[in-house]
Design an enzyme around this catalytic site. Structure first.
Site, short mmCIF file in Angstrom:
data_model
loop_
_atom_site.label_atom_id
_atom_site.label_comp_id
_atom_site.label_asym_id
_atom_site.label_seq_id
_atom_site.Cartn_x
_atom_site.Cartn_y
_atom_site.Cartn_z
CG ASP A 30 -72.13 81.28 -23.57
OD1 ASP A 30 -72.64 79.87 -23.85
OD2 ASP A 30 -71.33 81.27 -23.19
CB SER A 31 -72.75 78.19 -19.76
OG SER A 31 -71.68 78.25 -20.91
CE1 TYR A 45 -74.60 77.65 -16.49
CE2 TYR A 45 -76.33 77.52 -18.19
CZ TYR A 45 -75.78 77.98 -17.17
OH TYR A 45 -76.42 79.33 -16.72
N GLY A 46 -71.57 72.40 -19.85
CA GLY A 46 -71.58 71.15 -20.48
C GLY A 46 -71.18 70.09 -19.55
CB CYS A 50 -75.09 78.27 -24.23
SG CYS A 50 -74.32 76.79 -23.23
CG ASN A 51 -73.21 74.90 -29.44
OD1 ASN A 51 -73.59 74.49 -30.51
ND2 ASN A 51 -72.62 75.93 -29.47
CB THR A 52 -74.30 73.17 -22.98
OG1 THR A 52 -72.95 72.82 -23.55
CG2 THR A 52 -75.03 72.17 -22.08
CD GLU A 61 -63.44 79.15 -20.09
OE1 GLU A 61 -62.96 78.97 -18.95
OE2 GLU A 61 -64.65 79.15 -20.30
CB CYS A 104 -68.52 73.94 -28.13
SG CYS A 104 -68.10 74.66 -26.59
CB THR A 105 -69.80 79.13 -27.04
OG1 THR A 105 -69.56 78.49 -25.97
CG2 THR A 105 -71.34 79.23 -27.31
CG HIS A 106 -65.26 77.96 -24.87
ND1 HIS A 106 -66.51 78.25 -24.56
CD2 HIS A 106 -64.63 78.43 -23.97
CE1 HIS A 106 -66.56 78.70 -23.41
NE2 HIS A 106 -65.50 78.88 -22.80
N1 DGL Z 1 -71.23 77.66 -23.87
C1 DGL Z 1 -71.06 76.05 -23.80
C2 DGL Z 1 -71.46 75.47 -25.01
O1 DGL Z 1 -71.52 76.07 -26.15
C3 DGL Z 1 -69.69 75.74 -23.54
C4 DGL Z 1 -69.23 76.08 -21.99
C5 DGL Z 1 -69.99 75.27 -21.06
O2 DGL Z 1 -69.53 74.07 -21.03
O3 DGL Z 1 -70.65 75.70 -20.23
O4 DGL Z 1 -71.86 74.31 -25.31
#
Ligand code: DGL
Length: 266
Positions: free
Chosen positions: A12-13, A44-45, A75-77, A154, A186-188
């Protein structure tokens, strides 16, 4: 023949992918997991697809050096922008979070009106829309980039008045489209589940891509006969930076303390 005792890599990012690790630990407690979070370069997003693709390859290369049998792009991104390019370069299978999330949404939706929330890069890629329409071409997909949910999670502010206001602003247009399913892309976002559900209302079912992905990993291991049959698995966490907020954040995302953490350079 795959050596089933090799670990699964989860990338993940940052620390958000620990929500996917949490779902994997619940579904597959015997697997050894190696987690990489690129905490030095998160988020990363908000970055361009080209840069995300380069970072994704760098992280995957590190995880391959730990002898993983399968790579999960938590990570979805990354999954939305870089998965096909990465998969074509690797000799082990790569699973992302978009396909499982889309599958869950298509199975859950009755009306075919589906909402997607994610980072700006995920929404701009249209990856969820494509994955949903491939399965159910009659669906109508409504998307909304929701970047402010990331710092709210976060900061530990997921159940505050501020989070409610932000959720109302982002989700209002989706609710107005009378969606019956909303994908947390998104992971969050699993941390914001109660707040998002409160704003979405009881008629909208939330689909969490972390849980869907864990189920997909389980199916993959089963079908390739590569499930670890050992006792309790281990979790190793590698980060490109260990920020002071690490312990609190990791505990919230993972739901338990992280025992082993090491810093690496990519
Ligand atoms: N992990 C990213 C996602 O799931 C969210 C955080 C990021 O923008 O890196 O898209």
């Amino acid at each position: 023949m795959i050596n089933s005792s090799r670990p699964i890599g989860v990338f993940d990012s940052g620390l958000g992918g620990l929500t996917v690790v949490r779902a994997l630990l619940d579904a597959l407690p015997a697997e050894d997991l190696v987690y990489l979070g690129d905490t030095a370069r998160v988020p990363y997003g908000t970055k361009s697809a080209e840069v995300i693709e380069r970072f994704t390859l760098e992280g995957a290369t590190f995880l391959l050096s730990t002898d993983i049998k399968l790579l999960v792009l938590a990570c979805n991104t990354m999954s939305a922008t870089s998965l096909p390019a990465l998969a074509s370069k690797l000799s082990i299978p790569v699973l992302g979070v978009i396909e499982p999330g889309a599958e869950g949404a298509c199975k859950t939706s009755r009306s075919g009106r589906i909402g997607i929330i994610g980072t700006s890069a995920t929404i701009a890629s249209q990856a969820y829309r494509r994955a949903i329409l491939r399965r159910r071409p009659e669906c109508q997909v409504f998307s909304q980039a929701s970047p402010l949910f990331v710092p709210l999670a976060e900061e530990g502010w997921e159940e505050t008045e501020v989070a409610l206001l932000v959720a109302r602003q982002y989700l209002g247009p989706l609710v107005a489209q009378q969606i019956d399913v909303l994908v947390l892309g998104c992971t969050h976002y699993p941390l914001l589940f109660p707040t998002i559900q409160q704003v979405a209302g009881p008629d909208i079912r939330l689909v969490d891509s972390a849980t869907q992905t864990a189920a997909e990993v389980e199916r993959h291991l089963q079908s390739t006969e590569s499930r670890n049959t050992g006792a309790v698995g281990s979790l190793r966490v590698y980060l490109t930076d260990i920020p002071p907020s690490f312990i609190g954040m990791a505990g919230r995302f993972l739901g338990r303390p992280v025992a082993h953490v090491e810093r690496v350079a990519l």
